[in-house]
Design a protein around this motif. Sequence first.
Motif, PDB file in Angstrom:
ATOM      1  N   ILE A 122      23.265 -38.936  76.377  1.00 52.47           N
ATOM      2  CA  ILE A 122      22.800 -38.328  77.624  1.00 52.47           C
ATOM      3  C   ILE A 122      22.066 -37.025  77.333  1.00 52.47           C
ATOM      4  CG2 ILE A 122      23.629 -37.220  79.744  1.00 52.47           C
ATOM      5  CD1 ILE A 122      25.757 -39.520  79.823  1.00 52.47           C
ATOM      6  N   GLU A 123      22.615 -36.219  76.445  1.00 50.44           N
ATOM      7  CA  GLU A 123      21.962 -34.960  76.073  1.00 50.44           C
ATOM      8  C   GLU A 123      20.627 -35.216  75.364  1.00 50.44           C
ATOM      9  OE1 GLU A 123      22.707 -31.360  72.929  1.00 50.44           O
ATOM     10  OE2 GLU A 123      24.451 -32.102  74.033  1.00 50.44           O
ATOM     11  N   SER A 124      20.597 -36.193  74.469  1.00 52.22           N
ATOM     12  CA  SER A 124      19.374 -36.471  73.708  1.00 52.22           C
ATOM     13  C   SER A 124      18.241 -36.996  74.586  1.00 52.22           C
ATOM     14  CB  SER A 124      19.654 -37.473  72.583  1.00 52.22           C
ATOM     15  OG  SER A 124      19.820 -38.784  73.096  1.00 52.22           O
ATOM     16  N   GLN A 125      18.602 -37.543  75.730  1.00 53.93           N
ATOM     17  CA  GLN A 125      17.590 -38.061  76.660  1.00 53.93           C
ATOM     18  C   GLN A 125      17.202 -37.024  77.718  1.00 53.93           C
ATOM     19  OE1 GLN A 125      16.087 -41.187  76.245  1.00 53.93           O
ATOM     20  NE2 GLN A 125      17.169 -40.958  74.297  1.00 53.93           N
ATOM     21  N   ASN A 126      17.671 -35.787  77.525  1.00 49.61           N
ATOM     22  CA  ASN A 126      17.328 -34.649  78.391  1.00 49.61           C
ATOM     23  C   ASN A 126      17.818 -34.774  79.826  1.00 49.61           C
ATOM     24  OD1 ASN A 126      15.999 -33.215  76.294  1.00 49.61           O
ATOM     25  ND2 ASN A 126      14.247 -34.571  76.553  1.00 49.61           N
ATOM     26  N   TYR A 127      18.944 -35.447  80.010  1.00 53.74           N
ATOM     27  CA  TYR A 127      19.569 -35.488  81.324  1.00 53.74           C
ATOM     28  C   TYR A 127      20.477 -34.283  81.488  1.00 53.74           C
ATOM     29  CZ  TYR A 127      18.203 -40.364  82.088  1.00 53.74           C
ATOM     30  OH  TYR A 127      17.498 -41.527  82.275  1.00 53.74           O
ATOM     31  N   ASP A 128      20.620 -33.812  82.710  1.00 57.07           N
ATOM     32  CA  ASP A 128      21.594 -32.779  83.042  1.00 57.07           C
ATOM     33  C   ASP A 128      22.918 -33.503  83.277  1.00 57.07           C
ATOM     34  OD1 ASP A 128      23.261 -30.898  84.234  1.00 57.07           O
ATOM     35  OD2 ASP A 128      21.757 -30.183  85.644  1.00 57.07           O
ATOM     36  N   SER A 129      23.847 -33.369  82.350  1.00 56.21           N
ATOM     37  CA  SER A 129      25.085 -34.157  82.410  1.00 56.21           C
ATOM     38  C   SER A 129      25.907 -33.907  83.669  1.00 56.21           C
ATOM     39  CB  SER A 129      25.937 -33.915  81.164  1.00 56.21           C
ATOM     40  OG  SER A 129      26.345 -32.566  81.103  1.00 56.21           O
ATOM     41  N   SER A 130      25.681 -32.793  84.320  1.00 56.51           N
ATOM     42  CA  SER A 130      26.429 -32.524  85.558  1.00 56.51           C
ATOM     43  C   SER A 130      25.837 -33.270  86.754  1.00 56.51           C
ATOM     44  CB  SER A 130      26.456 -31.023  85.848  1.00 56.51           C
ATOM     45  OG  SER A 130      25.150 -30.556  86.165  1.00 56.51           O
ATOM     46  N   ARG A 131      24.676 -33.903  86.549  1.00 58.76           N
ATOM     47  CA  ARG A 131      23.995 -34.576  87.660  1.00 58.76           C
ATOM     48  C   ARG A 131      23.777 -36.071  87.432  1.00 58.76           C
ATOM     49  NH1 ARG A 131      20.938 -31.087  91.215  1.00 58.76           N
ATOM     50  NH2 ARG A 131      19.680 -32.924  91.577  1.00 58.76           N
ATOM     51  N   VAL A 132      24.548 -36.650  86.507  1.00 59.57           N
ATOM     52  CA  VAL A 132      24.366 -38.074  86.223  1.00 59.57           C
ATOM     53  C   VAL A 132      25.687 -38.829  86.228  1.00 59.57           C
ATOM     54  CG1 VAL A 132      22.271 -37.727  84.859  1.00 59.57           C
ATOM     55  CG2 VAL A 132      24.462 -37.813  83.709  1.00 59.57           C
ATOM     56  N   ALA A 133      25.562 -40.134  86.394  1.00 55.97           N
ATOM     57  CA  ALA A 133      26.678 -41.064  86.213  1.00 55.97           C
ATOM     58  C   ALA A 133      26.228 -42.068  85.161  1.00 55.97           C
ATOM     59  CB  ALA A 133      27.013 -41.765  87.516  1.00 55.97           C
ATOM     60  N   ALA A 134      27.175 -42.614  84.416  1.00 55.23           N
ATOM     61  CA  ALA A 134      26.835 -43.550  83.348  1.00 55.23           C
ATOM     62  C   ALA A 134      27.624 -44.848  83.495  1.00 55.23           C
ATOM     63  CB  ALA A 134      27.127 -42.927  81.989  1.00 55.23           C
ATOM     64  N   GLU A 135      26.890 -45.934  83.301  1.00 56.95           N
ATOM     65  CA  GLU A 135      27.477 -47.267  83.336  1.00 56.95           C
ATOM     66  C   GLU A 135      27.159 -47.938  82.002  1.00 56.95           C
ATOM     67  OE1 GLU A 135      26.859 -50.072  86.837  1.00 56.95           O
ATOM     68  OE2 GLU A 135      25.639 -50.997  85.255  1.00 56.95           O
ATOM     69  N   VAL A 136      28.166 -48.513  81.379  1.00 47.79           N
ATOM     70  CA  VAL A 136      27.975 -49.215  80.110  1.00 47.79           C
ATOM     71  C   VAL A 136      28.492 -50.639  80.276  1.00 47.79           C
ATOM     72  CG1 VAL A 136      28.548 -49.293  77.665  1.00 47.79           C
ATOM     73  CG2 VAL A 136      28.211 -47.083  78.781  1.00 47.79           C
ATOM     74  N   ASP A 137      27.611 -51.588  80.020  1.00 45.16           N
ATOM     75  CA  ASP A 137      27.950 -53.005  80.166  1.00 45.16           C
ATOM     76  C   ASP A 137      28.620 -53.285  81.512  1.00 45.16           C
ATOM     77  OD1 ASP A 137      26.781 -53.597  77.720  1.00 45.16           O
ATOM     78  OD2 ASP A 137      28.659 -53.346  76.624  1.00 45.16           O
ATOM     79  N   MET A 138      28.015 -52.752  82.553  1.00 41.61           N
ATOM     80  CA  MET A 138      28.405 -52.964  83.955  1.00 41.61           C
ATOM     81  C   MET A 138      29.735 -52.324  84.346  1.00 41.61           C
ATOM     82  SD  MET A 138      26.889 -56.807  84.500  1.00 41.61           S
ATOM     83  CE  MET A 138      27.134 -56.746  86.255  1.00 41.61           C
ATOM     84  N   GLN A 139      30.193 -51.333  83.576  1.00 45.51           N
ATOM     85  CA  GLN A 139      31.420 -50.604  83.892  1.00 45.51           C
ATOM     86  C   GLN A 139      31.115 -49.110  83.924  1.00 45.51           C
ATOM     87  OE1 GLN A 139      34.549 -52.007  84.497  1.00 45.51           O
ATOM     88  NE2 GLN A 139      33.491 -53.969  84.396  1.00 45.51           N
ATOM     89  N   ILE A 140      31.502 -48.438  85.004  1.00 50.77           N
ATOM     90  CA  ILE A 140      31.329 -46.991  85.090  1.00 50.77           C
ATOM     91  C   ILE A 140      32.223 -46.339  84.032  1.00 50.77           C
ATOM     92  CG2 ILE A 140      31.674 -44.935  86.536  1.00 50.77           C
ATOM     93  CD1 ILE A 140      29.370 -46.630  87.516  1.00 50.77           C
ATOM     94  N   VAL A 141      31.655 -45.403  83.296  1.00 53.11           N
ATOM     95  CA  VAL A 141      32.422 -44.674  82.273  1.00 53.11           C
ATOM     96  C   VAL A 141      32.701 -43.276  82.814  1.00 53.11           C
ATOM     97  CG1 VAL A 141      32.429 -43.799  79.913  1.00 53.11           C
ATOM     98  CG2 VAL A 141      31.304 -45.983  80.430  1.00 53.11           C
ATOM     99  N   PRO A 142      33.969 -42.917  82.972  1.00 56.24           N
ATOM    100  CA  PRO A 142      34.300 -41.588  83.495  1.00 56.24           C
ATOM    101  C   PRO A 142      33.770 -40.477  82.577  1.00 56.24           C
ATOM    102  CG  PRO A 142      36.254 -42.993  83.426  1.00 56.24           C
ATOM    103  CD  PRO A 142      35.158 -43.711  82.694  1.00 56.24           C
ATOM    104  N   GLU A 175      23.169 -47.765  81.733  1.00 56.96           N
ATOM    105  CA  GLU A 175      22.385 -47.287  82.867  1.00 56.96           C
ATOM    106  C   GLU A 175      22.829 -45.854  83.151  1.00 56.96           C
ATOM    107  OE1 GLU A 175      19.918 -48.873  84.591  1.00 56.96           O
ATOM    108  OE2 GLU A 175      20.118 -50.612  83.263  1.00 56.96           O
ATOM    109  N   ILE A 176      21.881 -44.953  83.207  1.00 53.95           N
ATOM    110  CA  ILE A 176      22.154 -43.567  83.561  1.00 53.95           C
ATOM    111  C   ILE A 176      21.462 -43.308  84.885  1.00 53.95           C
ATOM    112  CG2 ILE A 176      21.889 -41.140  82.934  1.00 53.95           C
ATOM    113  CD1 ILE A 176      21.923 -42.071  79.990  1.00 53.95           C
ATOM    114  N   VAL A 177      22.245 -42.898  85.863  1.00 53.67           N
ATOM    115  CA  VAL A 177      21.731 -42.654  87.206  1.00 53.67           C
ATOM    116  C   VAL A 177      21.801 -41.165  87.463  1.00 53.67           C
ATOM    117  CG1 VAL A 177      22.015 -43.154  89.659  1.00 53.67           C
ATOM    118  CG2 VAL A 177      22.554 -44.911  87.961  1.00 53.67           C
ATOM    119  N   GLU A 178      20.667 -40.584  87.842  1.00 54.29           N
ATOM    120  CA  GLU A 178      20.603 -39.150  88.097  1.00 54.29           C
ATOM    121  C   GLU A 178      20.643 -38.903  89.595  1.00 54.29           C
ATOM    122  OE1 GLU A 178      18.252 -35.421  86.165  1.00 54.29           O
ATOM    123  OE2 GLU A 178      17.217 -37.325  86.274  1.00 54.29           O
TER     124      GLU A 178
END
Length: 66
Positions: free
Chosen positions: A22-42, A58-61
Amino acid sequence: MQIWLNSNLINIADDINLAQLIESQNYDSSRVAAEVDMQIVPRTIWNEFKLKDQMKIEIVEFVGGG
């Protein structure tokens, strides 16, 4: 290794965790949610969550507005 990030196949280092991705892709980690293989990762386990070849991520901002 290769992963799918937001439907795009990309190359990443072999020993990377979700937080680093997430950091390497320049996302603000406080403003995103992440899903890996169709499961939300806390957010609380992003630092321990190791990525594997061909995972689908999938990273959703969140954006404000009105």
